[in-house]
Motif scaffolding. Structure first.
Motif, PDB file in Angstrom:
ATOM      1  N   SER A 390       0.825  -1.217   0.000  1.00 25.86           N
ATOM      2  CA  SER A 390       0.000   0.000   0.000  1.00 25.86           C
ATOM      3  C   SER A 390       0.857   1.263   0.000  1.00 25.86           C
ATOM      4  N   ASN A 391       0.194   2.413  -0.249  1.00 28.71           N
ATOM      5  CA  ASN A 391       0.875   3.706  -0.246  1.00 28.71           C
ATOM      6  C   ASN A 391       0.697   4.454   1.080  1.00 28.71           C
ATOM      7  N   ARG A 392       0.112   3.795   2.061  1.00 29.25           N
ATOM      8  CA  ARG A 392      -0.117   4.445   3.351  1.00 29.25           C
ATOM      9  C   ARG A 392       1.218   4.746   4.015  1.00 29.25           C
ATOM     10  N   ARG A 393       1.336   5.963   4.599  1.00 27.90           N
ATOM     11  CA  ARG A 393       2.613   6.440   5.131  1.00 27.90           C
ATOM     12  C   ARG A 393       2.655   6.444   6.656  1.00 27.90           C
ATOM     13  N   LEU A 394       1.811   5.683   7.295  1.00 29.09           N
ATOM     14  CA  LEU A 394       1.836   5.628   8.751  1.00 29.09           C
ATOM     15  C   LEU A 394       3.160   5.050   9.236  1.00 29.09           C
ATOM     16  N   ARG A 395       3.699   5.628  10.322  1.00 27.72           N
ATOM     17  CA  ARG A 395       5.005   5.198  10.828  1.00 27.72           C
ATOM     18  C   ARG A 395       5.017   3.696  11.143  1.00 27.72           C
ATOM     19  N   GLY A 396       3.894   3.202  11.655  1.00 28.74           N
ATOM     20  CA  GLY A 396       3.810   1.795  11.998  1.00 28.74           C
ATOM     21  C   GLY A 396       3.848   0.871  10.794  1.00 28.74           C
ATOM     22  N   LEU A 397       3.704   1.449   9.602  1.00 25.96           N
ATOM     23  CA  LEU A 397       3.765   0.653   8.369  1.00 25.96           C
ATOM     24  C   LEU A 397       5.051   0.906   7.591  1.00 25.96           C
ATOM     25  N   VAL A 398       5.526   2.158   7.622  1.00 20.65           N
ATOM     26  CA  VAL A 398       6.706   2.535   6.835  1.00 20.65           C
ATOM     27  C   VAL A 398       7.939   1.756   7.288  1.00 20.65           C
ATOM     28  N   ARG A 399       8.168   1.716   8.632  1.00 21.80           N
ATOM     29  CA  ARG A 399       9.381   1.050   9.108  1.00 21.80           C
ATOM     30  C   ARG A 399       9.382  -0.446   8.775  1.00 21.80           C
ATOM     31  N   PRO A 400       8.305  -1.206   9.039  1.00 18.57           N
ATOM     32  CA  PRO A 400       8.311  -2.629   8.644  1.00 18.57           C
ATOM     33  C   PRO A 400       8.507  -2.810   7.140  1.00 18.57           C
ATOM     34  N   ARG A 401       7.925  -1.905   6.346  1.00 15.15           N
ATOM     35  CA  ARG A 401       8.068  -1.990   4.890  1.00 15.15           C
ATOM     36  C   ARG A 401       9.532  -1.789   4.493  1.00 15.15           C
ATOM     37  N   GLN A 402      10.192  -0.829   5.131  1.00 14.70           N
ATOM     38  CA  GLN A 402      11.608  -0.575   4.827  1.00 14.70           C
ATOM     39  C   GLN A 402      12.483  -1.759   5.252  1.00 14.70           C
ATOM     40  N   ILE A 403      12.162  -2.345   6.397  1.00 13.80           N
ATOM     41  CA  ILE A 403      12.911  -3.520   6.859  1.00 13.80           C
ATOM     42  C   ILE A 403      12.756  -4.675   5.866  1.00 13.80           C
ATOM     43  N   ALA A 404      11.538  -4.851   5.376  1.00 15.65           N
ATOM     44  CA  ALA A 404      11.288  -5.915   4.399  1.00 15.65           C
ATOM     45  C   ALA A 404      12.078  -5.670   3.114  1.00 15.65           C
ATOM     46  N   MET A 405      12.155  -4.411   2.667  1.00 13.69           N
ATOM     47  CA  MET A 405      12.954  -4.074   1.481  1.00 13.69           C
ATOM     48  C   MET A 405      14.448  -4.344   1.745  1.00 13.69           C
ATOM     49  N   TYR A 406      14.896  -4.011   2.946  1.00 12.99           N
ATOM     50  CA  TYR A 406      16.296  -4.239   3.336  1.00 12.99           C
ATOM     51  C   TYR A 406      16.631  -5.732   3.250  1.00 12.99           C
ATOM     52  N   PHE A 407      15.750  -6.581   3.798  1.00 12.09           N
ATOM     53  CA  PHE A 407      15.983  -8.020   3.754  1.00 12.09           C
ATOM     54  C   PHE A 407      15.847  -8.574   2.335  1.00 12.09           C
ATOM     55  N   ALA A 408      14.962  -7.997   1.539  1.00  7.62           N
ATOM     56  CA  ALA A 408      14.815  -8.424   0.145  1.00  7.62           C
ATOM     57  C   ALA A 408      16.117  -8.177  -0.618  1.00  7.62           C
ATOM     58  N   LYS A 409      16.745  -7.040  -0.323  1.00  4.45           N
ATOM     59  CA  LYS A 409      18.034  -6.715  -0.960  1.00  4.45           C
ATOM     60  C   LYS A 409      19.128  -7.659  -0.443  1.00  4.45           C
ATOM     61  N   LYS A 410      19.074  -8.012   0.843  1.00  2.00           N
ATOM     62  CA  LYS A 410      20.120  -8.809   1.488  1.00  2.00           C
ATOM     63  C   LYS A 410      20.026 -10.296   1.167  1.00  2.00           C
ATOM     64  N   PHE A 411      18.797 -10.819   1.109  1.00  2.00           N
ATOM     65  CA  PHE A 411      18.622 -12.271   1.027  1.00  2.00           C
ATOM     66  C   PHE A 411      18.130 -12.788  -0.318  1.00  2.00           C
ATOM     67  N   THR A 412      17.887 -11.936  -1.289  1.00  2.00           N
ATOM     68  CA  THR A 412      17.466 -12.416  -2.609  1.00  2.00           C
ATOM     69  C   THR A 412      18.387 -11.858  -3.685  1.00  2.00           C
ATOM     70  N   GLN A 413      18.275 -12.445  -4.858  1.00  2.00           N
ATOM     71  CA  GLN A 413      19.090 -11.993  -5.990  1.00  2.00           C
ATOM     72  C   GLN A 413      18.318 -11.023  -6.890  1.00  2.00           C
ATOM     73  N   LYS A 414      17.184 -10.552  -6.405  1.00  2.00           N
ATOM     74  CA  LYS A 414      16.351  -9.663  -7.201  1.00  2.00           C
ATOM     75  C   LYS A 414      17.003  -8.287  -7.364  1.00  2.00           C
ATOM     76  N   SER A 415      16.764  -7.668  -8.545  1.00  2.00           N
ATOM     77  CA  SER A 415      17.287  -6.322  -8.791  1.00  2.00           C
ATOM     78  C   SER A 415      16.458  -5.300  -8.012  1.00  2.00           C
ATOM     79  N   LEU A 416      16.994  -4.086  -7.881  1.00  2.00           N
ATOM     80  CA  LEU A 416      16.278  -3.035  -7.161  1.00  2.00           C
ATOM     81  C   LEU A 416      14.916  -2.725  -7.793  1.00  2.00           C
ATOM     82  N   PRO A 417      14.829  -2.615  -9.126  1.00  2.00           N
ATOM     83  CA  PRO A 417      13.510  -2.385  -9.740  1.00  2.00           C
ATOM     84  C   PRO A 417      12.522  -3.517  -9.454  1.00  2.00           C
ATOM     85  N   ASP A 418      13.036  -4.790  -9.456  1.00  2.00           N
ATOM     86  CA  ASP A 418      12.171  -5.933  -9.166  1.00  2.00           C
ATOM     87  C   ASP A 418      11.647  -5.860  -7.735  1.00  2.00           C
TER      88      ASP A 418
END
Length: 460
Positions: A390-418
């Motif tokens: 979602s595009n919701r910008r609530l703090r309680g959602l933004v931080r978990p979303r960023q953490i998930a992106m961080y782990f996606a970059k760390k643990f998968t071979q997917k490109s940044l656009p993917d």
């Protein structure tokens, strides 16, 4: 009275000096070899090497047996040449000749036994002893069974054959060699031990058929006291080899001789192997070697560091034990690679180890999908997976979303656009920003860093 030619005299003097220099160089090289490979390996394979001569850039060494010559040539020649060239850049090759030494009769018997076993079986690795085997819950049964078989003069009821099985690099071959070494080095070392791979058994059988020496082949294998066959799964689908193996097995059991067999799976799971063979392989004690635990891997690394007589920081050892889970060979290889970074002036840290082993670490990580990451992070923070997109910008959602992106970059071979597309169609710049945000928080907030460490464990 004829006078001595000054040029000839000078050449003769130079030759003497060269021989003296090379004798000194050889003593230095011997010390380096002993330090490099350890006293046990040096005494077993390298101590009998003798410097004979050097001429036109070629060094001639001697050994007492053909067996030792072949082993040194295959395993140590490159290093010996390198050490010689460090002492004298004109040296371009090394040759080894076999020169029988007039030692005591007991030494001659030992050499004859080595030659005989070499022709029939395979060489034993001096590193693979019981003393060098680290025991933990995954391999405790296999180790105990192997030790009992090695220490018993006669086959133990219920342990013949001893069948060891487990995945690649978990210690089966180590235990096989340890059993053989223990028997060979026993004070009463009268039992004939033959260790070989199932592949070598097959090729020796084929060679005997071609040369019409099949009776000699049968007599040789039926005359041993302890037969050890490694990787028996290799005979899968090879009917003629299985037939001969079956008869050899039965003949030795009938003579009350010990058999030790290893494979990458249990007897009942050996596809392509005759039922009668699988049945006999399961007659005795079947001991499995399970996948290593973190504690066992750490113990193996600590023992290896002690053998290498070097210092490796505790956090680096724990990092390796926690991330290299595939097998012990890869674990020890990773340690060697990390340890050698100190030779080029780099400090041994978790960060440098991570960089050095980047490819290996990627192959050891489980195949994790972005969807799995989103699901686990959402569950941890008690939010909906839909909130990741979602595009919701609530703090309680933004931080978990960023953490998930961080782990996606760390643990998968997917490109940044993917990765961005998997989070509701975001662009790569948003992913970069999220990753940097999390990295900054890890550096500046210790409680946040601890939380990230906890989350990491969900993906191991």
């Amino acid at each position: 009275m004829s006078s001595i030619n000054p040029k000839v005299s000078a050449m003769f003097f130079d030759q003497i000096v060269t021989v003296m220099d090379h004798n000194i160089a050889w003593e230095k090289i011997q010390n380096l070899l002993c330090n490099l490979y350890g006293e046990a390996t040096y005494n077993c394979w390298l101590s009998s090497l003798r410097f004979v001569s050097s001429k036109n850039g070629e060094v001639l060494l001697s050994v007492p047996t053909r067996f030792i010559k072949e082993w040194v040539t295959v395993h140590y020649m490159e290093k010996i040449l390198s050490l010689w060239q460090n002492e004298d850049k004109s040296i371009h090759s090394i040759d080894i000749q076999v020169t029988e030494e007039k030692n005591s009769s007991s030494d001659a018997i030992t050499r004859n036994r080595e030659e005989s076993n070499h022709n029939l079986g395979s060489p034993l690795d001096p590193r693979f002893t019981f003393d060098n085997f680290v025991v933990g819950k995954p391999n405790e049964l296999a180790f105990t069974a192997a030790k009992r078989v090695a220490e018993s003069i006669d086959p133990i009821p219920g342990s013949n054959p001893l069948f060891l099985y487990g995945g690649v690099g978990l210690g089966k071959t180590h235990l096989m060699h340890a059993i053989a070494w223990h028997i060979v080095n026993a004070p009463s070392a009268k039992r004939k031990v033959v260790y070989l791979s199932a592949e070598k058994f097959m090729y020796q059988y084929i060679t005997a058929l071609r040369s019409k020496d099949i009776m000699l082949f049968k007599e040789q294998f039926r005359s041993v006291d302890v037969l050890m066959v490694d990787d028996v799964q290799f005979i899968s689908g090879k009917d003629s080899t299985q037939e001969e193996f079956f008869h050899t097995f039965n003949a030795l059991i009938d003579q009350n001789k010990q058999l030790v067999i290893s494979a990458d799976r249990s007897p009942s799971d050996l596809d392509g192997v005759e039922e009668r063979i699988k049945s006999r392989l399961g007659w005795g004690l079947v001991a499995d070697i399970n996948k290593t635990t973190f504690e066992l891997r750490l113990g193996i690394l600590q023992a290896k560091v002690e053998q290498m007589n070097m210092y490796v920081p505790k956090d680096v050892l724990e990092f390796l034990a926690g991330n290299i889970e595939s097998n012990i060979r890869e674990l020890e290889g990773a340690l060697n690679k990390v340890a050698h970074t100190s030779l080029i002036g780099r400090s041994m840290t978790v960060e440098s180890a991570s960089e050095t082993l980047a490819d290996l670490l990627r192959s050891n990580h489980k195949s994790i999908t972005i969807a799995e990451i989103q699901k686990k992070i959402a569950e941890f923070f008690n939010i909906k997976v839909a909130d990741m997109h979602s595009n919701r910008r609530l703090r309680g959602l933004v931080r978990p979303r960023q953490i998930a992106m961080y782990f996606a970059k760390k643990f998968t071979q997917k490109s940044l656009p993917d990765i961005g597309r998997s989070f509701g169609g975001r662009d790569h710049a948003t992913v970069i920003h999220a990753v940097k945000q999390i990295e900054n928080f890890i550096k500046t907030d210790s409680s946040f860093a601890d939380e990230i460490d906890q989350l990491k464990k969900m993906f191991k």
